[in-house]
Scaffold this motif. Structure first.
Motif, mmCIF file in Angstrom:
data_model
loop_
_atom_site.group_PDB
_atom_site.id
_atom_site.type_symbol
_atom_site.label_atom_id
_atom_site.label_comp_id
_atom_site.label_asym_id
_atom_site.label_seq_id
_atom_site.Cartn_x
_atom_site.Cartn_y
_atom_site.Cartn_z
ATOM 1 N N SER A 274 0.812 -1.221 0.000
ATOM 2 C CA SER A 274 0.000 0.000 0.000
ATOM 3 C C SER A 274 0.842 1.266 0.000
ATOM 4 N N GLY A 275 2.147 1.138 0.119
ATOM 5 C CA GLY A 275 3.015 2.308 0.077
ATOM 6 C C GLY A 275 3.614 2.696 1.405
ATOM 7 N N PHE A 276 3.352 1.944 2.471
ATOM 8 C CA PHE A 276 3.954 2.223 3.773
ATOM 9 C C PHE A 276 5.409 1.753 3.795
ATOM 10 N N LYS A 277 6.205 2.428 4.627
ATOM 11 C CA LYS A 277 7.567 1.986 4.878
ATOM 12 C C LYS A 277 7.769 1.901 6.384
ATOM 13 N N LEU A 278 8.392 0.832 6.829
ATOM 14 C CA LEU A 278 8.579 0.593 8.252
ATOM 15 C C LEU A 278 9.731 1.428 8.782
ATOM 16 N N GLY A 279 9.450 2.211 9.827
ATOM 17 C CA GLY A 279 10.470 3.038 10.451
ATOM 18 C C GLY A 279 11.233 2.277 11.518
ATOM 19 N N ALA A 280 12.381 2.817 11.900
ATOM 20 C CA ALA A 280 13.228 2.151 12.889
ATOM 21 C C ALA A 280 12.563 2.084 14.255
ATOM 22 N N GLU A 281 11.598 2.965 14.518
ATOM 23 C CA GLU A 281 10.936 2.994 15.820
ATOM 24 C C GLU A 281 9.802 1.984 15.923
ATOM 25 N N GLY A 282 9.569 1.196 14.872
ATOM 26 C CA GLY A 282 8.561 0.154 14.928
ATOM 27 C C GLY A 282 7.191 0.577 14.466
ATOM 28 N N VAL A 283 7.106 1.590 13.610
ATOM 29 C CA VAL A 283 5.838 2.094 13.087
ATOM 30 C C VAL A 283 5.970 2.270 11.573
ATOM 31 N N ASN A 332 -8.567 15.395 2.544
ATOM 32 C CA ASN A 332 -8.134 14.490 1.478
ATOM 33 C C ASN A 332 -7.275 13.360 2.036
ATOM 34 N N VAL A 333 -6.347 13.726 2.933
ATOM 35 C CA VAL A 333 -5.471 12.722 3.523
ATOM 36 C C VAL A 333 -6.289 11.751 4.377
ATOM 37 N N PHE A 334 -7.247 12.271 5.114
ATOM 38 C CA PHE A 334 -8.112 11.407 5.916
ATOM 39 C C PHE A 334 -8.876 10.430 5.022
ATOM 40 N N GLY A 335 -9.333 10.907 3.861
ATOM 41 C CA GLY A 335 -10.009 10.019 2.919
ATOM 42 C C GLY A 335 -9.111 8.887 2.473
ATOM 43 N N GLN A 336 -7.841 9.189 2.219
ATOM 44 C CA GLN A 336 -6.899 8.135 1.841
ATOM 45 C C GLN A 336 -6.700 7.140 2.984
ATOM 46 N N MET A 337 -6.587 7.671 4.200
ATOM 47 C CA MET A 337 -6.367 6.784 5.338
ATOM 48 C C MET A 337 -7.573 5.866 5.557
ATOM 49 N N VAL A 338 -8.780 6.423 5.439
ATOM 50 C CA VAL A 338 -9.983 5.607 5.600
ATOM 51 C C VAL A 338 -10.038 4.524 4.527
ATOM 52 N N HIS A 339 -9.700 4.900 3.300
ATOM 53 C CA HIS A 339 -9.708 3.917 2.215
ATOM 54 C C HIS A 339 -8.757 2.761 2.516
ATOM 55 N N LEU A 340 -7.556 3.079 2.958
ATOM 56 C CA LEU A 340 -6.594 2.032 3.279
ATOM 57 C C LEU A 340 -7.064 1.216 4.477
ATOM 58 N N ALA A 341 -7.669 1.886 5.451
ATOM 59 C CA ALA A 341 -8.194 1.153 6.609
ATOM 60 C C ALA A 341 -9.262 0.150 6.175
ATOM 61 N N GLU A 342 -10.093 0.532 5.215
ATOM 62 C CA GLU A 342 -11.118 -0.382 4.709
ATOM 63 C C GLU A 342 -10.482 -1.559 3.957
ATOM 64 N N VAL A 343 -9.426 -1.259 3.190
ATOM 65 C CA VAL A 343 -8.718 -2.337 2.485
ATOM 66 C C VAL A 343 -8.131 -3.327 3.489
ATOM 67 N N PHE A 344 -7.469 -2.815 4.523
ATOM 68 C CA PHE A 344 -6.879 -3.680 5.536
ATOM 69 C C PHE A 344 -7.968 -4.478 6.272
#
Length: 396
Positions: A274-283, A332-344
């Motif tokens: 989905s385009g996420f990248k894992l950070g060193a802090e575990g998120v 707009n960003v919230f819309g993207q986050m909701v869309h990804l949350a629905e996919v997950f």
């Protein structure tokens, strides 16, 4: 046989010590990464997921109240670092389906730090989020003297930045220890930030910053211009109160059904696809084309997402987080986050819930979107562009 038995006992004892050492090491690593994950999410924020109950317990996060009295009380000066948005576009009709993920996000373009501007006096440059002092000299200030001033930028509890110009007709430019190798400056501006997420600057720090400025000016035979400390502290308190009202983080949780669980391996595959990248802090972080974080994905449980343990990790939930004041075009960003949350939610066969583990309905999401728009409109009304340079400074 006696010697053999003693050898066996020794080997068993050594094995137990080794196992205990490994367990202790893993525990220390887990604790370190957990602390890193907590720091990545920042301090506790208000949560805009609406409550259905009439009252709220003491330890629960409270929905921010955006009262007009705060707007009337806190009249900020124009933000010279970020372009002012005169008005927000009329809200568009929300489609029945979530926004398409690959639709580009149009970010508000920001002016570069300390826009070059011609000025004839210190009074012509003001900033609502800084205590600004001025130093005027008839001759060029030696670089060696200025270096001593720059070295004290961490002594006052809040960020300090310096600007300089070589003549009354020249442009102002930012000065750092790395760039302080030119022919010197006649005029200086020092800017001590009034507030951030840790709270307002203290009156003591303001006084120490003023005293340092006046002592430096006397040392280089220059004139110092330092505004009143009490007035500056009052501004800092009001600024902090305003920031508290708009400092909101939106969280959407996806939990497993019944006694089920999510595997770390599947979460990682979905996140990276989905385009996420894992950070060193575990998120996991979802970034825009400028590498700015739009929202994050973390574990609903305390354990962080570590590269070395994701394959074996089992969890009963994940959390999407959006830091409202640090994101431009939040709806707009919230819309993207909701869309990804629905996919997950679909891929993991989970349930989308709020912090009370109540299912998050379409009407609940619309209310969150409205709250988000109201918060960012309030910021724009005070000339603080969400996601802009000033917002990133205040909400750090």
């Amino acid at each position: 046989m006696g010697n053999l038995s003693e050898l066996q006992i020794s080997l068993i004892a050594i094995g137990m010590v080794v196992v205990m050492g490994v367990v202790l090491f893993n525990w220390m690593q887990q604790r370190r990464y957990r602390r890193g994950a907590e720091e990545a999410f920042g301090r506790e924020h208000e949560d805009v997921l609406l409550r259905t109950a009439a009252s709220v317990e003491k330890d629960e996060r409270v929905e921010p109240q955006l009262g007009r009295e705060l707007l009337d009380e806190f009249a900020m000066e124009p933000d010279t670092e970020s372009p002012r948005v005169a008005e927000l576009a009329e809200p568009e009709t929300k489609p029945s389906s979530p926004p398409v993920l690959d639709t580009p996000i149009t970010r508000i373009e920001q002016q570069p730090s300390f826009v070059n501007r011609v000025s004839t006096s210190v009074d012509n440059i003001t900033d609502a989020v800084d205590y600004v002092v001025g130093i005027e000299s008839g001759t060029l200030i030696a670089d060696s003297n200025l270096t001593k001033l720059l070295q004290r930028k961490f002594d006052f509890g809040k960020p300090v930045r310096w600007m300089g110009r070589r003549s009354p007709e020249a442009f102002w430019e930012e000065i750092t220890i790395e760039t302080n190798n030119k022919s010197g400056y006649r005029n200086l501006l020092g800017r001590l930030q009034l507030a951030d997420r840790a709270g307002p600057v203290s009156e003591v720090s303001l006084s120490e910053f003023r005293d340092m400025t006046e002592n430096f000016a006397a040392h280089v035979k220059a004139t110092a211009n330092c505004p009143d400390i009490q007035q500056a502290y009052a501004r800092a308190v009001l600024l902090d109160e305003f920031c508290t009202q708009v400092d909101v983080m939106i969280g959407i949780n996806i939990i497993s059904k019944d006694t089920g669980a999510f595997t770390g391996a599947k979460i990682r595959v979905l996140a990276e696809a989905s385009g996420f990248k894992l950070g060193a802090e575990g998120v996991f972080h979802y970034r825009d084309e400028n590498n700015a974080i739009l929202f994050s994905l973390g574990n609903y449980e305390p354990s962080p997402f570590l590269p070395t343990s994701m394959r074996m990790l089992i969890t009963h939930g994940i959390t999407f987080l959006l830091d409202v004041p640090r994101v431009a075009n939040g709806e707009n960003v919230f819309g993207q986050m909701v869309h990804l949350a629905e996919v997950f939610t679909d891929e993991l066969d989970g349930i989308m819930v709020d912090d009370n583990r109540l299912p998050l309905s379409d009407s609940g999401i619309r209310k969150i979107r409205q709250q988000l728009g109201a918060i960012q409109s309030l910021m724009l009304a005070r000339n603080i562009s969400p996601g802009g340079e000033t917002a990133l400074r205040l909400f750090a």
